[in-house]
Design a protein around this motif. Structure first.
Motif, mmCIF file in Angstrom:
data_model
loop_
_atom_site.group_PDB
_atom_site.id
_atom_site.type_symbol
_atom_site.label_atom_id
_atom_site.label_comp_id
_atom_site.label_asym_id
_atom_site.label_seq_id
_atom_site.Cartn_x
_atom_site.Cartn_y
_atom_site.Cartn_z
ATOM 1 N N MET B 87 0.835 -1.199 0.000
ATOM 2 C CA MET B 87 0.000 0.000 0.000
ATOM 3 C C MET B 87 0.867 1.246 0.000
ATOM 4 S SD MET B 87 -3.197 0.870 2.478
ATOM 5 C CE MET B 87 -4.488 1.975 1.930
ATOM 6 N N ILE B 88 0.476 2.249 -0.800
ATOM 7 C CA ILE B 88 1.148 3.545 -0.737
ATOM 8 C C ILE B 88 0.108 4.633 -0.502
ATOM 9 C CG2 ILE B 88 3.087 2.816 -2.171
ATOM 10 C CD1 ILE B 88 1.842 4.367 -4.485
ATOM 11 N N PHE B 89 0.577 5.770 0.034
ATOM 12 C CA PHE B 89 -0.336 6.798 0.514
ATOM 13 C C PHE B 89 -0.015 8.168 -0.089
ATOM 14 C CE2 PHE B 89 0.590 3.563 3.623
ATOM 15 C CZ PHE B 89 -0.659 3.186 4.109
ATOM 16 N N GLN B 90 -0.976 9.064 0.049
ATOM 17 C CA GLN B 90 -0.775 10.422 -0.466
ATOM 18 C C GLN B 90 0.443 11.090 0.183
ATOM 19 O OE1 GLN B 90 -4.164 13.023 -0.087
ATOM 20 N NE2 GLN B 90 -3.045 14.782 -0.878
ATOM 21 N N LEU B 91 0.546 10.953 1.511
ATOM 22 C CA LEU B 91 1.648 11.626 2.204
ATOM 23 C C LEU B 91 2.792 10.657 2.519
ATOM 24 C CD1 LEU B 91 -0.508 13.980 4.427
ATOM 25 C CD2 LEU B 91 0.796 14.572 2.385
ATOM 26 N N LYS B 147 10.323 10.479 -2.344
ATOM 27 C CA LYS B 147 9.681 9.852 -1.174
ATOM 28 C C LYS B 147 8.645 8.825 -1.625
ATOM 29 C CE LYS B 147 9.967 13.871 1.766
ATOM 30 N NZ LYS B 147 9.223 14.911 2.441
ATOM 31 N N GLN B 148 7.882 9.183 -2.659
ATOM 32 C CA GLN B 148 6.869 8.244 -3.118
ATOM 33 C C GLN B 148 7.537 7.003 -3.720
ATOM 34 O OE1 GLN B 148 4.189 7.155 -2.213
ATOM 35 N NE2 GLN B 148 2.643 8.554 -3.009
ATOM 36 N N ARG B 149 8.695 7.179 -4.343
ATOM 37 C CA ARG B 149 9.426 6.024 -4.868
ATOM 38 C C ARG B 149 9.882 5.106 -3.734
ATOM 39 N NH1 ARG B 149 11.995 6.462 -10.107
ATOM 40 N NH2 ARG B 149 10.945 8.146 -11.202
ATOM 41 N N CYS B 165 -3.119 2.002 -3.943
ATOM 42 C CA CYS B 165 -2.550 3.351 -3.980
ATOM 43 C C CYS B 165 -3.613 4.365 -3.582
ATOM 44 C CB CYS B 165 -2.033 3.689 -5.374
ATOM 45 S SG CYS B 165 -1.016 2.398 -6.104
ATOM 46 N N ASP B 166 -3.401 5.036 -2.445
ATOM 47 C CA ASP B 166 -4.370 6.006 -1.956
ATOM 48 C C ASP B 166 -3.903 7.410 -2.338
ATOM 49 O OD1 ASP B 166 -6.397 7.270 -0.704
ATOM 50 O OD2 ASP B 166 -5.836 6.690 1.335
ATOM 51 N N GLU B 167 -4.506 7.985 -3.358
ATOM 52 C CA GLU B 167 -4.127 9.312 -3.851
ATOM 53 C C GLU B 167 -2.602 9.426 -3.985
ATOM 54 O OE1 GLU B 167 -6.183 11.715 -4.717
ATOM 55 O OE2 GLU B 167 -8.060 11.484 -3.599
ATOM 56 N N PRO B 168 -1.977 8.544 -4.758
ATOM 57 C CA PRO B 168 -0.505 8.480 -4.744
ATOM 58 C C PRO B 168 0.172 9.703 -5.345
ATOM 59 C CG PRO B 168 -1.383 7.105 -6.498
ATOM 60 C CD PRO B 168 -2.554 7.579 -5.699
ATOM 61 N N THR B 169 -0.556 10.482 -6.142
ATOM 62 C CA THR B 169 0.101 11.611 -6.803
ATOM 63 C C THR B 169 -0.494 12.951 -6.384
ATOM 64 O OG1 THR B 169 -1.424 11.425 -8.659
ATOM 65 C CG2 THR B 169 0.644 10.232 -8.850
ATOM 66 N N SER B 170 -1.389 12.931 -5.407
ATOM 67 C CA SER B 170 -2.131 14.155 -5.099
ATOM 68 C C SER B 170 -1.306 15.238 -4.427
ATOM 69 C CB SER B 170 -3.348 13.830 -4.237
ATOM 70 O OG SER B 170 -4.197 12.979 -4.950
ATOM 71 N N LEU B 172 1.853 15.742 -5.428
ATOM 72 C CA LEU B 172 3.018 15.891 -6.306
ATOM 73 C C LEU B 172 2.699 16.835 -7.464
ATOM 74 C CD1 LEU B 172 3.983 12.105 -6.531
ATOM 75 C CD2 LEU B 172 4.918 13.811 -4.974
ATOM 76 N N ASP B 173 3.748 17.449 -8.034
ATOM 77 C CA ASP B 173 3.522 18.324 -9.183
ATOM 78 C C ASP B 173 3.298 17.459 -10.436
ATOM 79 O OD1 ASP B 173 6.086 17.731 -10.502
ATOM 80 O OD2 ASP B 173 6.959 18.750 -8.781
ATOM 81 N N PRO B 174 2.817 18.051 -11.520
ATOM 82 C CA PRO B 174 2.457 17.274 -12.717
ATOM 83 C C PRO B 174 3.609 16.443 -13.272
ATOM 84 C CG PRO B 174 1.634 19.515 -12.902
ATOM 85 C CD PRO B 174 2.484 19.478 -11.668
ATOM 86 N N GLN B 175 4.786 17.018 -13.285
ATOM 87 C CA GLN B 175 5.964 16.323 -13.794
ATOM 88 C C GLN B 175 6.234 15.049 -12.990
ATOM 89 O OE1 GLN B 175 8.672 17.170 -16.341
ATOM 90 N NE2 GLN B 175 8.475 15.013 -15.800
ATOM 91 N N THR B 176 6.254 15.214 -11.648
ATOM 92 C CA THR B 176 6.526 14.087 -10.773
ATOM 93 C C THR B 176 5.391 13.081 -10.832
ATOM 94 O OG1 THR B 176 7.527 15.759 -9.376
ATOM 95 C CG2 THR B 176 7.421 13.554 -8.482
ATOM 96 N N THR B 177 4.178 13.589 -10.978
ATOM 97 C CA THR B 177 3.023 12.706 -11.125
ATOM 98 C C THR B 177 3.230 11.756 -12.304
ATOM 99 O OG1 THR B 177 1.477 14.274 -10.160
ATOM 100 C CG2 THR B 177 0.553 12.645 -11.672
ATOM 101 N N ALA B 178 3.676 12.324 -13.435
ATOM 102 C CA ALA B 178 3.918 11.500 -14.626
ATOM 103 C C ALA B 178 4.977 10.441 -14.334
ATOM 104 C CB ALA B 178 4.349 12.395 -15.783
#
Lengths: 232, 254
Positions: B87-91, B147-149, B165-170, B172-178
């Motif tokens: 499991m991964i999380f938003q924060l 950190k998300q990695r 994955c609970d809001e895994p990119t929420s 993060l900026d768009p670049q990192t989200t990608a």
């Protein structure tokens, strides 16, 4: 500069006659405080952890256990310390076989230590973000693993600072232990300094205490800072 | 089916504050798919995701993962079962007083994997998420994407079959989200891990998910087939070239 040193030498010349007594007193203080620190860690840490875990809204919410521990800790902490020492005499006698001496003095001191430190443990653990516990649960951590690998790891700087604060309080409490023949630095200052009107002995003792407390606080703060990796 | 929720319901609060967070939802997640759950905040999507590893226990209904009915398991068995559900999380929810290495090694320690095996597995996982050079860093020294990695690496350490994955990119900026979506896609393709993603960002779901379920007011509105990478979203991955160690190191051998 030389004048000051000469003056100090003269002033404290008398004190050095009591070298043996002073060393003994320091030793007794260390024994009493050392035993209290051990009690704080061995018993205070688990009690504080239980207080935290059983709290309302926590994972192992348990009103009854929480209330019992909470009230017990409060009662011990609300006793005037000297009264606690006196009231505990039968218990002390039962545990160490005598109510007099340094070891006997360590018993009430340890009881206060457990109550005092458990509160600080509870506070430190409350600062750990709840999400960390959630992550632990998602990884399949058992309760013991959650406590030792997550809670204590994240709270370690607070736990260290709490133990430092506690130790300094224990030193302060230990100074009245002359009442049950516990000895220690405080007792030495009272008997030789105060009761025999030897002002320089009191001064000297106070200086020792200040140095002791300063070094403990310095060491504790440093350790806590080194352990804390939560911010860059 | 990899995950099957059967008529699960959950209430929060009591008295007048009581509300139905999840209302009789049945949902199947196909093995090997990337399944999105989307909805407004407060719709119950995170609660639904948390039911898939029983972080949230449903008041009624069944949760079946990998053929095992989680809702019927006792404490120890449930803990065992959770080890194959990452499991991964938003924060991110990393242990901040542990290094990157220490965080990734955590689930292996919990599972009492022997030290030597643990070391080689951590090494392997760090290489996979492209963070070998950060092994000794603490989370506070890393960027959000890094950190998300780490969190992804931690979730993968035990070789799970499912990744929640609970809001895994929420955050993060768009670049990192990608970048992170690339990593997730890569995990799905190469390791055949079934992925469930909760998000309120439509573009995230469109970009990566094979199936999408829409949740509103605790109810499942519909589930539809999505064709990820269609349209404009596809080139996103090609822009992800900056940041030391951010895009390299996918040479993963199981």
């Amino acid at each position: 500069m030389n004048d000051i040193i000469h003056y100090m030498n003269d002033y404290f010349a008398h004190v050095f006659q009591y070298q043996h007594e002073i060393w003994r007193a320091i030793g007794e203080t260390f024994i009493m405080v050392g035993i209290s620190i051990a009690a704080a860690i061995i018993l205070g840490l688990p009690v504080g952890t239980l207080l935290f875990l059983c709290r309302k809204g926590q994972q192992y919410e348990n009103r009854l256990l929480f209330s019992i521990l909470n009230v017990l800790v409060n009662i011990i902490r609300s006793f005037p310390f000297l009264l606690l020492v006196v009231i505990m005499i039968p218990v002390t006698r039962w545990i160490v076989g005598t109510s007099l001496g340094t070891l006997a003095a360590a018993v009430p001191l340890s009881v206060v230590a457990v109550a005092y430190y458990s509160r600080l443990v509870e506070q430190s653990l409350l600062e750990v973000p709840k999400e960390v516990m959630e992550a632990a649960a998602s990884m399949g951590a058992s309760t013991i693993q959650m406590i030792f690998k997550f809670l204590y790891v994240e709270a370690r700087s607070g736990l260290t600072l709490g133990l430092t604060t506690s130790t300094i309080s224990f030193i302060s409490y230990s100074t009245v232990m002359g009442i049950v023949g516990g000895g220690g630095v405080g007792d030495f200052a009272i008997r030789y300094g105060y009761q025999r009107f030897e002002e320089e002995i009191m001064t000297f003792t106070v200086i020792i205490m200040i140095i002791l407390v300063q070094s403990i606080q310095y060491g504790g703060s440093l350790a806590s800072r080194l352990l804390d990796k939560r911010k860059v | 089916m990899m995950i099957s929720l059967q008529e699960v319901s959950k209430c929060f609060g009591s008295g007048t504050d009581r509300y139905q967070a999840i209302d009789a939802v049945s949902l199947d997640i196909k093995e090997g798919s990337i399944h999105g759950i989307i909805g407004t905040s407060g719709a119950g999507k995170s609660t639904l995701l948390r039911m898939m590893n029983l972080l949230e226990k449903p008041d009624s209904g069944k949760v079946i993962v990998n053929g095992q009915e989680l809702t019927a398991l006792g404490g120890r068995e449930l803990r065992e079962a959770r080890r194959s559900i990452g499991m991964i999380f938003q924060l991110f929810q990393l242990v901040s007083n542990r290094t990157v290495w220490g965080n990734v090694s955590m689930p292996l320690e919990l599972a009492k994997v022997p030290k030597a095996e643990r070391a080689s597995r951590v090494q392997q996982v760090l290489r996979f998420v492209g963070l070998e050079d950060k092994a000794k860093s603490y989370p506070a020294q890393l960027s959000g994407g890094q950190k998300q990695r780490v969190a992804i690496g931690r979730a993968l350490a035990n070789s799970p079959t499912v990744l929640l994955c609970d809001e895994p990119t929420s955050s993060l900026d768009p670049q990192t989200t990608a970048d992170i979506l690339d990593v997730l896609r890569h995990i799905n393709r190469t390791l055949r891990v079934t992925i469930v993603i909760v998000s309120h960002e439509m573009n995230v779901v469109n970009e990566i998910c094979d199936y999408v379920s829409v949740i509103d007011h605790g109810r499942l509105i519909r589930t539809y087939r999505n064709h990820p990478g269609d349209g404009e979203a596809a080139p996103m991955s090609e822009t992800s070239t900056d940041g030391a160690g951010e895009t390299r190191g996918f040479g993963y051998h199981e």
